[in-house]
Design a protein around this motif. Structure first.
Motif, mmCIF file in Angstrom:
data_model
loop_
_atom_site.group_PDB
_atom_site.id
_atom_site.type_symbol
_atom_site.label_atom_id
_atom_site.label_comp_id
_atom_site.label_asym_id
_atom_site.label_seq_id
_atom_site.Cartn_x
_atom_site.Cartn_y
_atom_site.Cartn_z
ATOM 1 N N PHE A 181 0.943 -1.485 0.073
ATOM 2 C CA PHE A 181 0.046 0.230 0.148
ATOM 3 C C PHE A 181 1.027 1.158 0.045
ATOM 4 O O PHE A 181 1.676 1.169 1.043
ATOM 5 C CB PHE A 181 -0.698 0.126 1.409
ATOM 6 N N PRO A 204 0.088 5.199 0.600
ATOM 7 C CA PRO A 204 -1.197 6.644 1.050
ATOM 8 C C PRO A 204 -0.650 7.600 0.176
ATOM 9 O O PRO A 204 0.337 7.898 -1.141
ATOM 10 C CB PRO A 204 -0.632 6.389 2.279
ATOM 11 N N PHE A 210 7.855 9.353 6.157
ATOM 12 C CA PHE A 210 8.023 8.824 6.741
ATOM 13 C C PHE A 210 8.856 9.213 7.641
ATOM 14 O O PHE A 210 9.085 10.554 8.116
ATOM 15 C CB PHE A 210 8.653 7.937 5.208
ATOM 16 N N GLU A 266 17.391 1.853 5.995
ATOM 17 C CA GLU A 266 16.781 1.480 7.161
ATOM 18 C C GLU A 266 15.573 1.174 7.462
ATOM 19 O O GLU A 266 14.832 0.507 8.042
ATOM 20 C CB GLU A 266 17.022 2.161 8.018
ATOM 21 N N TYR A 287 13.489 -2.237 8.281
ATOM 22 C CA TYR A 287 12.513 -2.138 9.177
ATOM 23 C C TYR A 287 11.485 -2.777 8.384
ATOM 24 O O TYR A 287 10.669 -4.182 9.544
ATOM 25 C CB TYR A 287 11.996 -0.551 9.342
ATOM 26 N N VAL A 288 10.602 -2.436 7.657
ATOM 27 C CA VAL A 288 9.172 -2.714 6.615
ATOM 28 C C VAL A 288 9.311 -4.662 6.389
ATOM 29 O O VAL A 288 8.933 -5.107 6.901
ATOM 30 C CB VAL A 288 9.290 -1.772 5.226
ATOM 31 N N GLY A 327 11.175 -6.369 7.913
ATOM 32 C CA GLY A 327 10.706 -7.126 8.661
ATOM 33 C C GLY A 327 9.880 -7.602 9.107
ATOM 34 O O GLY A 327 9.510 -7.909 9.959
ATOM 35 N N LEU A 328 8.808 -6.309 9.135
ATOM 36 C CA LEU A 328 7.321 -6.882 9.725
ATOM 37 C C LEU A 328 7.072 -7.681 8.721
ATOM 38 O O LEU A 328 6.035 -8.369 9.129
ATOM 39 C CB LEU A 328 6.679 -5.355 9.840
ATOM 40 N N PHE A 329 7.559 -7.660 7.438
ATOM 41 C CA PHE A 329 6.990 -9.037 6.501
ATOM 42 C C PHE A 329 6.939 -10.109 7.182
ATOM 43 O O PHE A 329 7.014 -11.188 6.302
ATOM 44 C CB PHE A 329 6.950 -8.892 4.988
ATOM 45 N N GLN A 349 8.667 0.197 -0.133
ATOM 46 C CA GLN A 349 7.851 -0.400 0.777
ATOM 47 C C GLN A 349 6.663 -0.356 0.485
ATOM 48 O O GLN A 349 6.168 -1.511 1.201
ATOM 49 C CB GLN A 349 8.073 0.937 1.915
#
Lengths: 313, 272
Positions: free
Chosen positions: A86, A88, A93, A101, A105-106, A108-110, A153
């Motif tokens: 997505f 927006p 950011f 970085e 991070y993103v 990692g969230l996945f 992202q």
């Protein structure tokens, strides 16, 4: 063909006012289906409900009534979000992070870990053309670069569905072209792209299907071909050696008569006009026919008609 | 699940250590510590106590400022700047986001409190090293008294509670400023919770007003309980283990309730 998005009478009211909040219906009974593959454009003027629809699909907003399914799961399910990306509208950011970085991070969230997490970040940054600037803080980026970070992202997880809210908004022509190319690349890779826009030329170039929203209602929906074909909104006839007397007689018969050069005229006939009769009369009047072409319905015509502003096109 | 919370927490820690506010608070803390040395030198025999007292107060005050200014901003700023839109579209359940934010801020606070405590002990150790035996005998307690850690522990618990409070407000407030006002308001009220509970005994008012004010005193977190032990440890008096245990348990229960509230509110929140 499977379905990536399905909404059923999706409705959203917002309440305004402190003492006696009154509802404002931003989305009114939206039911539509987006098949997998291709690019779907959600079009409409400002305030039509485009962003509201996308936010309902992402679970940033909750429906007042109705339902939405994304990738076979209720909108907002973590399993669905795992498989979508997505962007927006006007993304922002973390200023203090570099693009690298942020992407790590993103990723990692996945659920990506270690070396793969870094590789993912590098791959998408390379893809959006930010490899050289990846270690600079995002606050130093131009608007176009921030938009590219946003795209990066959105695709870091190799999503099946990419949802882009006004992706071309605020970009210069070069930036818009880059985003357009990226959308087409994503489509060619077999992903489904859903984007909102009020720029019809972008939609016409990119979309296989569109939905047109106005005041929260879906007023037209279908493939671009289906919406525009069968839609010959008139005929354009160009003739030369047209005498002044003949031109004068033609004025009452055609919708528009334009002088191109001495004795050369372009005539516009309405869709229900008969070009054959006019062509015969032109020949009888001593004129020479140059061309006869149908005036096809454009997406803009469809858009204006759907919005009830046909005459304004 | 735990990994995502850890990721968010680490991200918060990184954000906090790059925040200029942190450095401003750090400089302020250093200034206070420097001032305590100067004041200590002016008051013969009392220098250790003054340094301990001012040192612990500095740790508490810097921690409170850090919690309020960084803590409130963490969620409110994400909403203000709309960076939360991108984040919540990821496979990150909202409760994990809230807990990650909390854990990250706690990490920031613990690291800072640890650094300030280490600086305080270094200063006290230096004082001990240069003191004459006769001076040492006049002290209520050794300079580098390990009992100070009890106060540091309770200050950390107080800050953890304040963090939960600031996070709670920032999950539903529409602006960072409002969250700060709410948090500071409750914190200050909490510092006087004991007085509020006994309001009817202190001031002559109607029983209804006394009950109402007393009720507020019981409702707000009793922040005074955490900082009142400072005076005891500074004078070398032991703090009963039961008191420490119950105070920590009180903080834990209050924090759990606030986090549960923050998660519930944030999970229902919409982002226009």
């Amino acid at each position: 063909m499977s379905t990536v998005v399905r909404t059923n009478l999706l409705t959203k009211d917002f309440y305004a006012g402190f003492w006696r909040p009154r509802p404002h219906r931003a989305l009114d009974g939206l039911s539509f289906v987006i098949p997998s593959g291709g690019v779907y454009g959600l079009l409409g003027p400002n305030g039509a409900g485009k962003s509201t629809t996308l936010k309902l699909l992402i679970d940033l907003l909750r429906p007042t009534s109705g339902s939405a399914e994304v990738l076979g799961r209720p909108a907002g399910a973590v399993e669905a979000r795992q498989r979508l990306g997505f962007l927006p509208e006007h993304p922002t950011f973390y200023d203090y992070l570099s693009a690298e970085e942020l992407l790590i991070y993103v990723a990692g969230l996945f659920g990506y870990r270690g070396a793969e997490q870094r590789q993912r970040a590098e791959k998408v940054l390379d893809r959006v053309g930010l490899a050289a600037d990846r270690r600079r803080p995002i606050r130093q980026y131009s608007k176009g670069m921030v938009q590219r970070v946003g795209l990066a992202q959105a695709i870091v997880n190799d999503p099946e569905l990419v949802i882009l809210d006004e992706p071309m908004s605020g970009l210069d022509p070069l930036g818009r072209r880059e985003v357009r190319e990226m959308i087409l690349e994503l489509r060619d890779e077999g992903r489904t792209v859903l984007f909102s826009s009020h720029i019809l030329s972008d939609a016409e170039v990119l979309c296989s299907r569109v939905g047109i929203l106005d005041k929260g209602k879906l007023v037209a929906e279908g493939t671009i071909d289906a919406l525009t074909t069968g839609g010959t909104r008139g005929w354009e006839i160009v003739a030369t050696d047209v005498s002044a007397a003949l031109a004068e007689r033609l004025k009452g018969r055609v919708a528009r008569l334009t002088s191109i050069a001495a004795g050369r005229y372009a005539m516009e006939l309405a869709a229900d006009g008969r070009p054959e009769q006019l062509i015969a009369d032109l020949a009888l009047g001593g004129a020479t026919l140059v061309s006869v072409s149908p005036i096809r319905t454009t997406l803009e015509d469809v858009f204006m008609r759907a919005l009830g502003k046909e005459g304004a096109a | 699940m735990i990994r995502r919370i850890r990721l968010v927490a680490w991200h918060v820690f990184k954000e906090s250590v790059r925040d200029r506010v942190l450095y401003a608070i750090g400089a302020f803390a250093l200034l206070l510590v420097g001032a305590s040395i100067a004041i200590g030198q002016l008051s013969a025999g009392e220098d250790v106590k003054i340094i301990k007292d001012l040192g612990l107060s500095t740790i508490e005050l810097a921690g409170v400022l850090m919690t309020i200014f960084i803590g409130v901003g963490l969620v409110a700023r994400e909403i203000d700047r709309r960076s939360i839109f991108g984040l919540l579209s990821k496979p990150l359940p909202r409760w994990e986001f809230v807990l990650g934010k909390y854990a990250g801020l706690i990490l920031t606070i613990v690291v800072n409190v640890a650094a300030m405590t280490a600086a305080l002990y270094l200063m006290l150790a230096y004082l001990d090293w240069q003191a004459l035996p006769v001076e040492r005998r006049a002290w209520d307690a050794p300079a580098a008294d390990p009992r100070l850690l009890v106060s540091v522990l309770l200050i950390t618990a107080e800050l953890a509670l304040l963090t939960a409070l600031s996070l709670f407000f920032s999950t539903f407030s529409s602006s960072a400023l409002l969250s700060i006002v709410f948090t500071v308001g409750i914190f200050v009220t909490g510092l006087f919770s004991a007085e509020l509970r006994g309001f009817g005994d202190i001031v002559e008012v109607s029983p209804t007003v006394a009950k109402f004010v007393g009720g507020i005193g019981w409702l707000v977190p009793a922040f005074s309980a955490f900082s009142d032990v400072k005076a005891q440890v500074v004078h070398g008096r032991a703090v009963p283990a039961a008191f420490v245990f119950y105070t920590l348990a009180y903080a834990a229960i209050y924090i759990a309730a606030l986090l549960a509230g923050a998660v519930t509110i944030f999970s229902r929140r919409e982002f226009k």
